[in-house]
Write a protein that holds these residues in place. Sequence first.
Motif, PDB file in Angstrom:
ATOM      1  N   ARG A 132       0.854  -1.179   0.000  1.00 35.72           N
ATOM      2  CA  ARG A 132       0.000   0.000   0.000  1.00 35.72           C
ATOM      3  C   ARG A 132       0.892   1.231   0.000  1.00 35.72           C
ATOM      4  O   ARG A 132       1.812   1.346   0.816  1.00 35.72           O
ATOM      5  N   PHE A 133       0.608   2.148  -0.926  1.00 35.49           N
ATOM      6  CA  PHE A 133       1.342   3.410  -0.994  1.00 35.49           C
ATOM      7  C   PHE A 133       0.303   4.505  -1.169  1.00 35.49           C
ATOM      8  O   PHE A 133      -0.403   4.540  -2.174  1.00 35.49           O
ATOM      9  N   ARG A 164      -3.430   3.755  -2.645  1.00 34.13           N
ATOM     10  CA  ARG A 164      -3.472   2.687  -3.653  1.00 34.13           C
ATOM     11  C   ARG A 164      -2.733   1.452  -3.184  1.00 34.13           C
ATOM     12  O   ARG A 164      -1.813   1.524  -2.378  1.00 34.13           O
ATOM     13  N   TRP A 165      -3.137   0.323  -3.751  1.00 31.48           N
ATOM     14  CA  TRP A 165      -2.471  -0.948  -3.525  1.00 31.48           C
ATOM     15  C   TRP A 165      -1.746  -1.353  -4.806  1.00 31.48           C
ATOM     16  O   TRP A 165      -2.261  -1.157  -5.897  1.00 31.48           O
ATOM     17  N   TYR A 166      -0.565  -1.924  -4.654  1.00 30.81           N
ATOM     18  CA  TYR A 166       0.235  -2.381  -5.796  1.00 30.81           C
ATOM     19  C   TYR A 166       0.578  -3.850  -5.590  1.00 30.81           C
ATOM     20  O   TYR A 166       0.884  -4.285  -4.480  1.00 30.81           O
ATOM     21  N   LEU A 167       0.556  -4.600  -6.662  1.00 33.36           N
ATOM     22  CA  LEU A 167       0.867  -6.026  -6.614  1.00 33.36           C
ATOM     23  C   LEU A 167       2.359  -6.252  -6.424  1.00 33.36           C
ATOM     24  O   LEU A 167       3.175  -5.383  -6.734  1.00 33.36           O
ATOM     25  N   ASN A 168       2.716  -7.436  -5.943  1.00 29.73           N
ATOM     26  CA  ASN A 168       4.112  -7.804  -5.815  1.00 29.73           C
ATOM     27  C   ASN A 168       4.809  -7.668  -7.172  1.00 29.73           C
ATOM     28  O   ASN A 168       4.268  -8.038  -8.204  1.00 29.73           O
ATOM     29  N   ASN A 169       5.983  -7.089  -7.183  1.00 30.36           N
ATOM     30  CA  ASN A 169       6.812  -6.831  -8.369  1.00 30.36           C
ATOM     31  C   ASN A 169       6.282  -5.712  -9.260  1.00 30.36           C
ATOM     32  O   ASN A 169       6.858  -5.454 -10.315  1.00 30.36           O
ATOM     33  N   GLU A 170       5.218  -5.035  -8.874  1.00 26.19           N
ATOM     34  CA  GLU A 170       4.714  -3.899  -9.655  1.00 26.19           C
ATOM     35  C   GLU A 170       5.545  -2.659  -9.329  1.00 26.19           C
ATOM     36  O   GLU A 170       5.975  -2.456  -8.203  1.00 26.19           O
ATOM     37  N   SER A 171       5.788  -1.806 -10.337  1.00 29.47           N
ATOM     38  CA  SER A 171       6.524  -0.559 -10.118  1.00 29.47           C
ATOM     39  C   SER A 171       5.671   0.623 -10.543  1.00 29.47           C
ATOM     40  O   SER A 171       4.768   0.482 -11.372  1.00 29.47           O
ATOM     41  N   SER A 216       7.282  -8.280  -1.979  1.00 31.18           N
ATOM     42  CA  SER A 216       6.725  -9.096  -0.887  1.00 31.18           C
ATOM     43  C   SER A 216       6.114  -8.258   0.232  1.00 31.18           C
ATOM     44  O   SER A 216       6.391  -8.477   1.406  1.00 31.18           O
ATOM     45  N   GLY A 217       5.319  -7.265  -0.145  1.00 34.20           N
ATOM     46  CA  GLY A 217       4.620  -6.453   0.841  1.00 34.20           C
ATOM     47  C   GLY A 217       5.384  -5.239   1.337  1.00 34.20           C
ATOM     48  O   GLY A 217       4.871  -4.481   2.140  1.00 34.20           O
ATOM     49  N   GLU A 218       6.612  -5.042   0.868  1.00 41.17           N
ATOM     50  CA  GLU A 218       7.407  -3.879   1.270  1.00 41.17           C
ATOM     51  C   GLU A 218       7.624  -2.964   0.081  1.00 41.17           C
ATOM     52  O   GLU A 218       8.015  -3.415  -0.998  1.00 41.17           O
ATOM     53  N   THR A 219       7.385  -1.671   0.279  1.00 37.72           N
ATOM     54  CA  THR A 219       7.592  -0.677  -0.762  1.00 37.72           C
ATOM     55  C   THR A 219       9.014  -0.160  -0.700  1.00 37.72           C
ATOM     56  O   THR A 219       9.516   0.186   0.371  1.00 37.72           O
TER      57      THR A 219
END
Length: 70
Positions: A10-11, A14-21, A41-44
């Motif tokens: 979560r940033f 919004r939520w972003y999937l694993n490996n999404e940039s 893996s859940g860390e931005t």
Amino acid sequence: MQADGPRACRFGRRWYLNNESWHPSVPPFGEMKCILCWCVSGETHCQRQECPPAACASPTRKDNPCCAKC
């Protein structure tokens, strides 16, 4: 408890999937195109684009707004 799969990040709102940039959006400035964030893996993780120093007196940012070039 073990998760079923990779965790999302979560940033802001919004939520972003694993490996999404993505390029983060920071109010009131808007999208920060010189910064890239990604979800692992859940860390931005975020990093500013690294630019070599311009070796002239009057560098411009015509081709790349993040890095000055001669």
